[in-house]
Enzyme design. Structure first.
Site, PDB file in Angstrom:
ATOM      1  N   SER A 276       0.857  -1.185   0.000  1.00 48.76           N
ATOM      2  CA  SER A 276       0.000   0.000   0.000  1.00 48.76           C
ATOM      3  C   SER A 276       0.889   1.230   0.000  1.00 48.76           C
ATOM      4  CB  SER A 276      -0.892   0.016   1.246  1.00 48.76           C
ATOM      5  OG  SER A 276      -1.540   1.263   1.397  1.00 48.76           O
TER       6      SER A 276
ATOM      7  N   TYR B 269      -2.710  -0.536  10.594  1.00 51.83           N
ATOM      8  CA  TYR B 269      -2.584  -0.829   9.163  1.00 51.83           C
ATOM      9  C   TYR B 269      -1.268  -0.292   8.611  1.00 51.83           C
ATOM     10  CZ  TYR B 269      -3.753  -0.720   4.173  1.00 51.83           C
ATOM     11  OH  TYR B 269      -3.743  -0.877   2.814  1.00 51.83           O
TER      12      TYR B 269
END
Length: 276
Positions: A134, A147
């Protein structure tokens, strides 16, 4: 013989799009899911072009069994490490069990799967390991600390695997999407609402505005993110290019965030800090 690939987290989003794109190009896909309904849906949609694996990244035994099954079937051209979760909330109050689960799935789970599939990958020429990271592994903000922590760790894991497997000709690639319109965003928004309900009043007063901003961001990502097909096309390019790049960005927002990540630290921290 059709080239064969494993895709984890194939029930929806980027994983499902990768399955569709690989099959469209004539490949056979081993698709990992966790539920009966997802297994039935994949088999209905793709028939013999897909073989479903029932795999939970938190269960090393289930992953090992799937690795043995794939290796028995023949060479594996590529592995797509896609499965993952997002656990939002202020780091001061995120339950440690949820934080550990975030790392267990998004980091340790990727290694467990890769290790299980290496015997089959070593039987193929020019095998690939493509991991979905990501842009959140380059630049971090508030309320999604678990995250971000997992995605930053995934960069180190992928870089080390790339170095270690290079002598065998196994290419390791990290794909770094920005916002992609997948179910992860509605789930993250729902999880943020649950976090809000559990926070004590003092914490809600301290972090409530930041949580609300994170919820709005998740809603915006679900609405305006690039379609999963865009990310899948990049994944397939990484799987099939003669000389794949070590990293691929997906989306305009990812390219912008990558540029911000190269700013001096003081500027970057100023831009990403929560505002009162």
């Amino acid at each position: 013989m059709k080239p064969s690939y494993v895709v984890t987290g194939a029930a929806g989003g980027i994983g499902r799009a990768c399955v569709a794109e690989l099959i469209r190009r004539g490949a056979h896909v081993w698709a990992s899911v966790r539920t009966d309904a997802d297994e039935a849906e994949l088999e209905r949609a793709y028939g013999d072009a897909v073989t479903v694996l029932r795999m939970d990244l938190r269960d090393a035994d289930s992953v090992a069994r799937c690795g043995e099954r794939v290796a028995t079937a023949g060479p594996l051209r590529g592995l797509v490490n896609n499965a993952g979760v997002a656990r939002p909330g202020p780091l001061e109050h995120v339950p440690l069990a949820a934080f550990r689960e975030q790392l267990e799935v998004n980091v340790t789970g990727q290694l467990v799967v890769t290790r299980a599939m290496l015997p089959a990958l070593r039987r193929a020429e020019s095998a690939r390991v493509v991991t979905i990271g990501s842009i959140g592994g380059r630049i971090a903000g508030p309320m999604v600390g678990p995250y971000h922590t997992s995605k930053f760790a995934l960069v180190g894991l992928t870089d080390s695997l790339r170095a270690e497997l290079a002598p065998e000709g196994i290419r390791v690639v990290l794909v770094e999407p920005g916002a992609v319109a997948t179910p992860i965003w509605p789930r993250a928004r729902a999880a943020a609402e649950e976090v809000r309900e559990r926070l004590p009043p003092a914490a809600l007063e301290r972090y409530g505005d930041q949580l609300a901003a994170a919820e709005r961001s998740a809603a915006r990502s679900a609405r305006t993110g690039v379609p999963p097909r865009r990310a899948a096309e990049t994944v397939v390019r990484a799987l099939t290019a003669r000389r794949p790049a070590p990293r691929y960005l997906v989306g305009r927002d990812a390219r912008l965030a990558a540029a911000l990540a190269n700013l001096p630290f003081r500027w970057r921290y100023h831009l990403t800090a929560a505002k009162r």
